[in-house]
Design an enzyme around this catalytic site. Structure first.
Site, short mmCIF file in Angstrom:
data_model
loop_
_atom_site.label_atom_id
_atom_site.label_comp_id
_atom_site.label_asym_id
_atom_site.label_seq_id
_atom_site.Cartn_x
_atom_site.Cartn_y
_atom_site.Cartn_z
N TYR A 48 0.98 -1.14 0.06
CA TYR A 48 -0.12 0.05 0.09
C TYR A 48 0.95 1.21 0.01
O TYR A 48 0.28 2.37 -0.39
CB TYR A 48 -0.88 -0.02 1.20
CG TYR A 48 -1.90 -1.07 1.39
CD1 TYR A 48 -2.04 -2.18 0.27
CD2 TYR A 48 -2.70 -1.09 2.43
CE1 TYR A 48 -3.12 -3.15 0.34
CE2 TYR A 48 -3.50 -2.24 2.52
CZ TYR A 48 -3.69 -3.07 1.72
OH TYR A 48 -4.42 -4.20 1.71
N HIS A 104 0.82 -11.44 2.22
CA HIS A 104 -0.29 -10.72 1.59
C HIS A 104 -0.92 -11.88 0.58
O HIS A 104 -2.33 -11.61 0.44
CB HIS A 104 0.31 -9.66 0.97
CG HIS A 104 -0.73 -8.51 0.72
ND1 HIS A 104 -0.54 -7.23 0.67
CD2 HIS A 104 -2.08 -8.51 0.53
CE1 HIS A 104 -1.52 -6.41 0.51
NE2 HIS A 104 -2.52 -7.12 0.56
#
Length: 273
Positions: A48, A104
């Site tokens: 991110y 992730h």
């Protein structure tokens, strides 16, 4: 705030604040707003590129670190790169430890990535480690490889894909089910306007969005809704003063279409495990 107890004894709020697609320049302000409203669990990720904003907001909040639960995710692949990434995340977050770090998504060398997280866990840099977007076969590989059991699997979960196939597996292995996209993104308006949802909202004097979140948290599914609208942030957090009945929860199962909003990763398709 209700809590879930992870399989290593660590407690985690059943609701957090997500920062997916929050621009780095806006993250600090966004997280500060969430913390002021009452959120104590924040979810970020290396990919991110907004960990620094999360760290700045936490540092400036004045909230005792032990009263917060910070999750980040590694996208690095392999042992050495993951160890380096963990240290970089700690630096960006300006923290001495991370409450939860998860892989992730499954990668080419997930086993060695997980080993790096396990070593960081044993060294006290991370309080708990887990996975995201892993199917049962992939989790089995982790369980056979490591003596540190993953505490959580963060997977796409919403009214139209309730993950009924993987849920019993997670429960059997004491792995907490965490939902990303709990409102189903582009399906959100459609879900909220379903007659059954609007009827429940009227009965409990809440919003349709609150019904969707409460249905998951009552099942001990951790949710991390995201919003930059202050009213929505407050509304999302204000779901713990009512409970759906068992019959009402059961009734919502008929809306499970096993429909993914992104069809990613393909290994999570229910036909692939």
């Amino acid at each position: 705030m209700e809590q879930v107890t992870l399989n290593n004894g660590v407690q985690m709020p059943v609701m957090g604040f997500g920062t997916f697609q929050t621009p780095p320049a806006l993250t600090e302000e966004s997280v500060e707003r969430a913390l002021k409203i009452g959120y104590r669990s924040i979810d970020t990720a290396q990919v991110y590129e907004n960990e620094a904003g999360v760290g700045a907001a936490v540092k400036n909040s004045g909230i005792v670190r032990q009263n917060l639960f910070i999750t980040t995710k590694t996208q690095t692949d392999g042992y050495d790169e993951t160890i380096k990434g963990i240290d970089e995340s700690l630096k960006k977050l300006q923290m001495g430890y991370i409450d939860l770090m998860i892989i992730h998504w499954p990668m080419g060398n997930s086993l060695e990535t997980y080993r790096a997280m396990a070593d960081a866990y044993k060294a006290g840099k991370i309080r708990a480690i887990g996975l995201s977007n892993f199917n049962p076969a992939q989790i089995d590989a982790i369980l056979k490889y490591s003596d540190v059991k993953p505490v959580i699997d963060q997977i796409e979960t919403h009214l139209y894909w309730q993950q009924s196939k993987i849920a019993p597996y997670l429960a059997e292995h004491e792995i907490v089910h965490e939902a990303w996209a709990p409102f189903g993104e582009e399906y959100a308006k459609e879900m909220i306007q379903l007659p059954e949802i609007t009827e429940l909202a009227k009965k409990y004097n809440v919003s349709g969005a609150q019904i969707l979140l409460r249905a998951m948290t009552q099942q001990k599914i951790v949710v991390i809704p995201k919003s930059n609208n202050e009213a929505h942030l407050k509304s999302n957090l204000d779901i713990f003063n009512f409970k759906l009945t068992d019959a009402e929860l059961e009734g919502l199962k008929k809306f499970d279409k096993h429909r993914s909003i992104k069809d990613w990763p393909v290994s999570m398709r229910e036909t692939n495990y």
